[in-house]
Motif scaffolding. Structure first.
Motif, PDB file in Angstrom:
ATOM      1  N   ARG A  23       0.861  -2.329  -8.479  1.00  0.00           N
ATOM      2  CA  ARG A  23      -0.067  -1.247  -8.171  1.00  0.00           C
ATOM      3  C   ARG A  23      -0.233  -1.145  -6.659  1.00  0.00           C
ATOM      4  NH1 ARG A  23      -5.179  -2.024  -9.332  1.00  0.00           N
ATOM      5  NH2 ARG A  23      -5.233  -4.222  -9.935  1.00  0.00           N
ATOM      6  N   HIS A  49      -1.807  -0.985  -2.943  1.00  0.00           N
ATOM      7  CA  HIS A  49      -2.931  -1.585  -2.221  1.00  0.00           C
ATOM      8  C   HIS A  49      -2.746  -1.263  -0.752  1.00  0.00           C
ATOM      9  CE1 HIS A  49      -5.403  -4.788  -0.342  1.00  0.00           C
ATOM     10  NE2 HIS A  49      -6.122  -4.731  -1.458  1.00  0.00           N
ATOM     11  N   THR A 101      -5.393 -11.138 -10.768  1.00  0.00           N
ATOM     12  CA  THR A 101      -4.800 -10.119  -9.892  1.00  0.00           C
ATOM     13  C   THR A 101      -4.385 -10.762  -8.581  1.00  0.00           C
ATOM     14  OG1 THR A 101      -6.140  -8.372 -10.879  1.00  0.00           O
ATOM     15  CG2 THR A 101      -5.174  -7.929  -8.722  1.00  0.00           C
ATOM     16  N   GLY A 105       1.215   5.943  -5.117  1.00  0.00           N
ATOM     17  CA  GLY A 105      -0.011   5.996  -5.902  1.00  0.00           C
ATOM     18  C   GLY A 105      -1.224   5.804  -5.018  1.00  0.00           C
ATOM     19  N   THR A 145      -6.836   1.730  -6.095  1.00  0.00           N
ATOM     20  CA  THR A 145      -8.117   1.771  -6.795  1.00  0.00           C
ATOM     21  C   THR A 145      -9.070   0.762  -6.167  1.00  0.00           C
ATOM     22  OG1 THR A 145      -7.314   0.168  -8.421  1.00  0.00           O
ATOM     23  CG2 THR A 145      -7.093   2.502  -8.969  1.00  0.00           C
ATOM     24  N   ARG A 196      -7.398  -2.359 -15.013  1.00  0.00           N
ATOM     25  CA  ARG A 196      -6.475  -1.321 -14.597  1.00  0.00           C
ATOM     26  C   ARG A 196      -7.152   0.041 -14.739  1.00  0.00           C
ATOM     27  NH1 ARG A 196      -3.001  -4.373 -17.876  1.00  0.00           N
ATOM     28  NH2 ARG A 196      -1.507  -5.592 -16.726  1.00  0.00           N
TER      29      ARG A 196
END
Length: 302
Positions: free
Chosen positions: A132, A134, A159, A169, A172, A302
């Motif tokens: 994901r 970051h 994580t 992306g 989050t 997630r």
């Protein structure tokens, strides 16, 4: 669901750690079976163990190091020890695109559906999906499910941050603990805490063991295991937390050993919030929350 590769029993701890570290060694990292594949196209990987027996001697040793009482059920954080060899197996697999050295544990979430008894035989599976985005690299979620007779008993998501190039992306937000408690009791931590915890957990990462090995990896001296700080924080309120519960933490600044930390916990409508901080300046080492009085949920963020 990705088919899981099966580990038979618990592999040798040192051998597993060394194999996971080889991709970071120049020259060796080009050898077949060690050379990492490109992160592009990585869709996931899974490893599993069957019939992992919860052994009394190991549970008692772990409880003593982390501050839990001796009981016939395991500490809330103990099943992570059963999952740790799977984490290392995944990181050491050539199909996993990142070397274990350099992976930073930044968050952990645990959901216990019930108490796990000493002597139980458990099936353990860990899955990791695509990275994901970051701001400083990528995040990898290692999601573990512990089952008994095909029924879920315990779940967690560890994580890890891998610094470097990111992926497409929108990042989050991580775990937020508004207005965490401060001050509290102080704990003096000995210089050999990392070696003691490694002896019961199997996590012998050199950053935890000795000033020389820690300095070689960029730390001024050895640091405490993040999972020890989580376990010790939970142990402090263990007698006020039910068997079915969710605990989420964010690991902030490392705890240098030897050293002193402050721990505080506060009850609220959801359950508890807690913090481990530097008593000199209040800088957080760990921030966490406990959710009780709700239906247990899978510990995935997630």
């Amino acid at each position: 669901m990705t088919d899981a590769k099966l580990l038979h029993g618990e592999p040798g701890r040192l051998r597993t750690l060394l194999h996971a570290a080889l991709p970071a060694v120049p020259g060796v990292n080009r050898l077949p079976g060690v050379r990492k594949r490109s992160a592009a196209g990585f869709t996931g990987l899974a490893y599993a163990r069957t019939n992992a027996v919860v052994e009394r001697a190991r549970v008692d040793a772990y409880a003593a190091v982390c501050g839990f009482p001796r009981r016939d059920v395991v500490p809330l954080t103990y099943p992570h020890l059963l999952a740790f060899p799977l984490h290392m197996a995944i990181m050491g697999d050539a199909a996993f695109p990142y070397a274990a050295i350099g992976m930073v544990h930044v968050e952990n979430a645990i959901t216990a559906h019930r108490a796990v008894r000493v002597g139980e035989a458990l099936d353990v599976r860990t899955d990791v999906g695509p990275p994901r985005p970051h701001a400083r690299g990528v995040l990898l979620d290692f999601t573990t499910t512990v089952t008994a007779a095909a029924e879920p008993a315990w779940e967690s998501t560890s994580t890890y941050l891998r610094r470097g190039d990111s992926v497409d992306g929108e990042p989050t937000a991580g775990l937020e603990v508004p207005d965490p408690p401060s001050g509290g009791i102080q704990w003096r931590l000995p210089g050999d805490l990392g070696r003691t915890y490694a002896s019961v957990s199997g996590d012998a990462n050199p950053i935890h063991l000795h000033p020389l090995t820690a300095r070689a990896l960029g730390f001024p001296r050895q640091i405490a295991h993040g999972m020890w700080t989580l376990a010790r924080s939970v142990a402090a309120i263990e007698n006020r937390v039910p068997d079915a519960v969710t605990v989420e933490v964010a690991f902030k600044k490392p705890v240098l050993l030897p050293g002193t930390v402050a721990y505080a916990a506060r009850r609220d409508q959801m359950g508890w919030t807690f913090a481990m901080t530097n008593p000199k300046d209040g800088a957080p080492h760990l921030l966490g929350r406990v959710s009780v009085g709700q239906d247990p949920r899978a510990a995935s963020r997630r």
